[in-house]
Design an enzyme around this catalytic site. Sequence first.
Site, PDB file in Angstrom:
ATOM      1  N   CYS A  35       0.839  -1.204   0.000  1.00 57.04           N
ATOM      2  CA  CYS A  35       0.000   0.000   0.000  1.00 57.04           C
ATOM      3  C   CYS A  35       0.874   1.255   0.000  1.00 57.04           C
ATOM      4  O   CYS A  35       1.322   1.705   1.058  1.00 57.04           O
ATOM      5  CB  CYS A  35      -0.921  -0.010   1.215  1.00 57.04           C
ATOM      6  SG  CYS A  35      -1.931   1.468   1.298  1.00 57.04           S
ATOM      7  N   CYS A  84      -0.453   4.141   2.035  1.00 55.02           N
ATOM      8  CA  CYS A  84      -0.331   4.005   3.499  1.00 55.02           C
ATOM      9  C   CYS A  84       1.113   4.274   3.936  1.00 55.02           C
ATOM     10  O   CYS A  84       1.353   4.889   4.963  1.00 55.02           O
ATOM     11  CB  CYS A  84      -0.666   2.593   3.977  1.00 55.02           C
ATOM     12  SG  CYS A  84      -2.072   1.844   3.206  1.00 55.02           S
ATOM     13  N   ASP A  85       2.063   3.758   3.179  1.00 56.18           N
ATOM     14  CA  ASP A  85       3.445   3.697   3.660  1.00 56.18           C
ATOM     15  C   ASP A  85       4.423   4.591   2.912  1.00 56.18           C
ATOM     16  O   ASP A  85       5.581   4.716   3.314  1.00 56.18           O
ATOM     17  CB  ASP A  85       3.946   2.242   3.587  1.00 56.18           C
ATOM     18  CG  ASP A  85       3.085   1.318   4.430  1.00 56.18           C
ATOM     19  OD1 ASP A  85       2.582   1.780   5.474  1.00 56.18           O
ATOM     20  OD2 ASP A  85       2.906   0.154   4.051  1.00 56.18           O
TER      21      ASP A  85
END
Length: 307
Positions: free
Chosen positions: A134, A137-138
């Site tokens: 992701c 997300c990261d």
Amino acid sequence: MEKVRLLIIGGGPAGYTAAIYASRAALSPVLYEGMEPGGQLTTTTVVENYPGFTDGVDANQLMDAMRGQAARLGADIRRGTVVKADLSARPFRLTLDDGGELEAEAVIIATGAAAKYLGLPSERKFRGMGVSACATCDGFFYRKKDVAVVGGGDTACEEATYLAGLCRKVYMIVRRDVLRASKAMQQRVADTPNIEVLWNCNTQEVLGDEFGVTGARLLRKDGTVFDIDIDGFFLAIGHHPNSDLFKDWVETDALGYIVTDGKSSRTSVEGVFAAGDVQDPTYRQAVNAAASGCRAALDAEKFLLGL
Ligand code: NDP
């Protein structure tokens, strides 16, 4: 044991939409959101193709709005995950992650799909230490660093262009000599100077040390093996349906997608319905998931009213 009239499993666009319709039909739905409230959409940033938003909409805001709408209409939305299902007879019996059990007269499965990994031991070893599925997300953790994205579909292109805005350099590791992605996404990749596409390459190993990922060893189709230096290794090679819990009971296809009857959401078990990505290998978009959640609620209503 708690008795529920309609249980909806999954807190993505399909589940929330099913809850909206089921609440308005006075079916008193109970919805368990699972491990990823908001669903896969929350792993992205701006959604530009959900109708109704001229300038696009933040994915988390969209999901919060769906959840809020369902709750306002009376849906009982709960944190928690269904970990076991017995769909052999009605009422269906479901077990929750906190050990609780409940009985449901009807069930809508809207558990979505999950990211695929390559299956390399080194990839597993560095998961959460540089390996991620992701980017949104990261990606933040890799600002001004070099990263790689595996895959050549729309997701890979979207993630690569997103990361290119944060990172110094983004490699795309593509196993063929073409991208599967739409022309628009391909153009976006081509127009982004700090993305380098490594064509015809497969990952042999994710390299790293005790601090995390340091590189990847790639095999090109011509037999060349070479290493790239990276700090982050992002997977974007597709998804598999979250149907494992139900496979013993409802019919699934060769890839694990729940089979539904024609245009309906009816599964092979009477009283069990499926909506969203868990039953849709083709049109995996939030708007389609929402629409199929609507269908599932209408089908469940008919079933519960004996129509
Ligand atoms: P796709 O299945 O479309 O693409 C997967 C990509 O990963 C392909 O390039 C595939 O290669 C590659 N791949 C698969 N397995 C491996 C492997 N083991 N090793 C290396 N590469 C691998 O998945 P996406 O998640 O990209 O997209 C899913 C659906 O969602 C699509 O319909 C897409 O259009 C849609 N989507 C739409 C978006 C939008 O409209 N904004 C954004 C994101 C997704 P190969 O091509 O060789 O099979």
